[in-house]
Write an enzyme that holds these catalytic residues in place. Structure first.
Site, mmCIF file in Angstrom:
data_model
loop_
_atom_site.group_PDB
_atom_site.id
_atom_site.type_symbol
_atom_site.label_atom_id
_atom_site.label_comp_id
_atom_site.label_asym_id
_atom_site.label_seq_id
_atom_site.Cartn_x
_atom_site.Cartn_y
_atom_site.Cartn_z
ATOM 1 N N PHE B 226 1.364 3.069 12.936
ATOM 2 C CA PHE B 226 2.353 2.884 11.873
ATOM 3 C C PHE B 226 1.628 2.839 10.541
ATOM 4 O O PHE B 226 0.746 2.016 10.324
ATOM 5 C CB PHE B 226 3.135 1.575 12.060
ATOM 6 C CG PHE B 226 4.203 1.398 11.027
ATOM 7 C CD1 PHE B 226 5.500 1.823 11.275
ATOM 8 C CD2 PHE B 226 3.913 0.837 9.786
ATOM 9 C CE1 PHE B 226 6.494 1.689 10.303
ATOM 10 C CE2 PHE B 226 4.886 0.707 8.811
ATOM 11 C CZ PHE B 226 6.178 1.131 9.070
ATOM 12 N N ASP B 335 -6.563 1.807 8.081
ATOM 13 C CA ASP B 335 -5.370 1.221 7.482
ATOM 14 C C ASP B 335 -5.319 -0.259 7.855
ATOM 15 O O ASP B 335 -5.003 -0.613 8.989
ATOM 16 C CB ASP B 335 -4.129 1.966 7.996
ATOM 17 C CG ASP B 335 -2.832 1.373 7.462
ATOM 18 O OD1 ASP B 335 -2.846 0.245 6.934
ATOM 19 O OD2 ASP B 335 -1.784 2.047 7.591
ATOM 20 N N LYS B 366 0.512 -6.257 1.941
ATOM 21 C CA LYS B 366 0.956 -7.498 2.602
ATOM 22 C C LYS B 366 0.205 -8.741 2.098
ATOM 23 O O LYS B 366 0.418 -9.156 0.966
ATOM 24 C CB LYS B 366 0.797 -7.344 4.122
ATOM 25 C CG LYS B 366 1.798 -6.301 4.695
ATOM 26 C CD LYS B 366 1.950 -6.429 6.177
ATOM 27 C CE LYS B 366 2.857 -5.394 6.779
ATOM 28 N NZ LYS B 366 4.138 -5.921 7.197
ATOM 29 N N THR B 390 3.136 5.348 -13.003
ATOM 30 C CA THR B 390 3.342 4.544 -14.210
ATOM 31 C C THR B 390 2.656 3.188 -14.120
ATOM 32 O O THR B 390 1.885 2.807 -14.996
ATOM 33 C CB THR B 390 4.847 4.325 -14.475
ATOM 34 O OG1 THR B 390 5.453 5.592 -14.684
ATOM 35 C CG2 THR B 390 5.071 3.458 -15.708
#
Lengths: 509, 509
Positions: B226, B335, B366, B390
């Site tokens: 995931f 990851d 997280k 931005t």
């Protein structure tokens, strides 16, 4: 020199019948009257970037790519429409963090809040009720805080576009558009299936990226459009090559965006022809992509192409495009990330179109402090975890937005935008008449204005020159300058800007 | 009943030689000693969700899809390891907003800060120096605040994985991975070209999504992995079908992730065989995708597959995978969005592998409060606006993270995690021995633990039952429960949890 520059303007006309050099002194009184304790004007101490900025840039360069860094800011010292850098230079901010500051810097916010609801701001920041949300972001989709419905109703939904009572928050503009595209794909497949339950085969194949679960659907976008930089968004972004090169993309249709002549009202016939040509292409592309089994699930467009060069189309163009989307069964997504939040003189730029049913999805970010998108009922997935992530935005941004919206309403800042926007645009018309070898195509809606410069190098030099005279500007497209002041930018700020810009232009070769 | 459950644990063993019913009273003293004024234990007043949660869910349902909402929280009343809902139910939090709370809720933070550096927290929140950053996010890539380098050095870079002195912040986990993928694509193409300047043909074709500018590169991911839900990330996510169905995807290779037998140390030979099979597949896929002109630019993997079911692989598997990536010229992206930040007993889970050069890119979000990724020098694009947006994250999250990291270090919370993790895992072993018809495959690293339940329905019922007894849990995979306490979860909290979980299991049929 500036004596007849602003002939069309009324309010401060007499006080500006002075040399450009003196403008800082002259605008002082008006500034004080309008925004208490905002600065009187720019004040430059060094070239920009100055020595402190250069030193910090070197430090940050050890950590990140810093080629895009303009200068380092002292946000504590910044106020209202003035950005102060670390070398003590104070500049009028007509770029506002790439169009993302709604009601001005720091102290201006304090002042506005003090005038109306200062305790509310202090409470947002220090209330133990909110403290945890600042440090530990609640996962809004599974364990929302008690005040989430109240704050969404008082904030985002109080300014919802017509016909939209649903809103999904996200962390940034790209995530907003990515998820809006997903919502359109899901909606489109549900329509194709005639019901909302994917088949076992669809479910199984989706996990390994294959059809029918991962169908070859497409989003139609426009040349010059900008919708973000993550892989889905990037496939609909067609501005600068450097933003896209080396990144895999999707075979999705790209329609021409009308190349109009300005001022729009002087070239109605020519522009209508150009728009008709583009709309015909849109229909052709929808049919072509349908035939090659990559049907267009949705169309995404900005009300004014911003990053792509402040390209306008007529309200009539958008009305007809909306009709085409409906006719072909495509969702219609209006990306208001840059145009939304009041700078065009209406809260949402698409409200200028005068349609009862202008869009299926409206995405936002920047001035709204939080990302997200409004949508129609049909675009609400009926199952959990289809539109989802851990944070789903940031409740603290919802809290601040609720307060910011109160200020916009109480200060009638959209009226302000209309007034200062008029000064801006008329001033730009004058300047392009005065410097036809340098400037062309002045255009704008509210304070959301732009002008073209002779070529890219001249544009960049002009931006540097203006900065050293105390005005922060940003470019867009190949050779445009976009003007993006905050909503607290008043008529006298527009005059001040025009005077300094005139000075810079006078010194260009 | 619980008298011999926790035989392996030492510290609180004697005090837990009591019936499960009494645990709340017994753990009181220890709780007070460890975390001042944290609650003594859960306290349940209603079923969860209670009437107030149900009412708020109805209200929010007018705005958003609420099927995933568990209950509404009173974050003001929550403290440390305890989450309090709007109906006054106080629950031990072993899920922490989907693993995203580093050092506990609300008051616990205040206490920790008061002990060490409370003025620092108050200053972060109320200092006029920071005030603007809360309301007006600086565009960090163009107009950074003066304290950006200092805070990145004191915060994110103080815990940088070995060999990585570069970090790019982003708003969330998905944006972090999307941009990490882009950095890998750019790096890969630069290597292919032998220099960093794209050709005019590449630049031109990229704007319209075509090759060679948008090349058919791929990212190799693993079944059960995931990595987020935006379109690029989603093409590497292979967990639940409902997260992917109806969304177009990329033809990228998906390798099998080892299906190991637990406890790992008891099945070394079998597991090594399974891992060898998967690694062979990885090499086959890299070659296959190379041949079909979609070369693998990067490999992305979690140190423990979390959302996919808490699937572990041996450290040896990861060491060999890293070698394969190097051999085939693929970037290696670890990851750590869910595993990072200390829950495995090391700050980064991949530090367990014992490699000098474990990764090219490490992404996070997280518990780190901000998203982003660390990377090696070679993955820094040499041109501006290639990795850009931005906001590029949120400076206020950097400010808080810097303070949170101080607390983690001063409180030696990683040592705490190792201790309470041992209690957790041993307790889970005992429980699965006691309830073999219900539980299997207890596994974990630090407090990052999980266990499998007989089937999905039983798993979900068990989670509901535990919740009504005062413990918040979350599922993962098809039939697993993942345990994700905060770093302030101490041994006595683990005992408390095990006792309540035991109670819930005893009542299951």
């Amino acid at each position: 020199m500036a004596s007849n520059l602003l002939r069309h303007t009324v309010s401060l006309q007499h006080s500006l019948r002075v040399s450009a050099r003196a403008h800082r002194h002259v605008s002082q009184t008006a500034a004080k009257a309008l925004v208490e304790s905002e600065f009187d004007g720019p004040l430059m101490r060094t070239e920009v970037p100055g020595p402190k900025s250069r030193e910090l840039t070197k430090q940050l360069g050890q950590i990140q790519n810093v080629i895009a860094v303009n200068f380092f800011c002292n946000y504590e010292a910044s106020r209202g429409n003035y950005l102060v850098d670390v070398d003590g230079n104070r500049m009028l901010d007509v770029y506002t963090q790439i169009a993302s500051i709604p009601i001005g810097e720091n102290a201006s916010i304090c002042i506005l809040w003090r005038r109306y609801n200062h305790p509310a701001l202090v409470k947002v920041m220090t209330d133990s009720h909110n403290l945890s949300a600042f440090i530990n972001r609640p996962a809004l989709g599974v364990l929302p805080p008690d005040n989430l419905p109240e704050k969404l109703n008082a904030g985002l939904l109080s300014v919802a576009p017509r016909g939209m009572s649903r809103v999904q928050t996200m962390a940034c503009g790209s995530c907003s558009n990515e998820n809006a595209y997903k919502a359109m794909f899901i909606w489109y497949r549900n329509q194709q299936r005639g019901h909302t339950d994917p088949s076992p085969e669809e479910l199984k194949s989706s996990v390994i990226n294959q059809s029918p679960g991962c169908p070859d659907l497409s989003i139609l976008s426009f040349m010059g459009g900008f919708h973000g930089r993550t892989l889905g968004c990037l496939a609909t972004t067609h501005t600068k090559a450097i933003q896209k090169v080396d990144v895999p993309s999707f075979d999705w249709p790209i329609a021409p965006f009308p190349k109009l002549q300005y001022p729009l009202e002087e070239f109605k016939r020519e522009n209508a022809q150009e728009e008709a040509r583009c709309l015909e292409q849109v229909e052709d592309l929808i049919e072509k992509w349908g035939k090659k089994s990559r049907p267009v699930a949705g169309i995404v467009i900005e009300p004014i192409q911003a990053e792509g060069g402040d390209n306008h189309a007529s309200f009539d163009f958008y009305r007809k495009l909306r009709e085409i989307a409906r006719k072909h069964g495509c969702a219609f997504h209006v990306d208001e990330v840059q145009t939304g939040g009041g700078a065009t003189g209406r809260f949402w730029a698409h409200e200028h179109w005068g349609l009862d049913d202008p869009a299926d999805i409206v995405s936002f970010s920047k001035k709204m402090l939080t990302g997200g998108y409004y949508h129609k009922e049909d675009f609400l997935p009926d199952k959990p975890f289809r539109i989802f992530n851990t944070w789903l935005g940031d409740q603290t941004k919802n809290l601040f937005l609720t307060e910011v919206l109160k200020v916009i309403k109480r200060e009638r800042l959209l009226e302000e935008v209309k007034r200062s926007g008029k000064v801006m645009l008329h001033g730009l018309y004058e300047l392009q008449a005065r410097y036809p070898h340098l400037l062309s195509k002045a255009r704008g809606l509210g304070t959301f204005c732009a002008i073209d410069v002779r070529d890219e190098t001249t544009r960049n030099n002009l931006i540097f020159k203006a900065r050293n005279k105390g005005v922060v500007l940003g470019g867009c497209g190949e050779r445009s300058i976009r003007f993006r002041p905050a909503l607290v930018f008043k008529e006298h700020h527009a005059h001040l800007f025009l005077n300094i810009f005139n000075e810079a232009l006078a010194e260009m070769k």
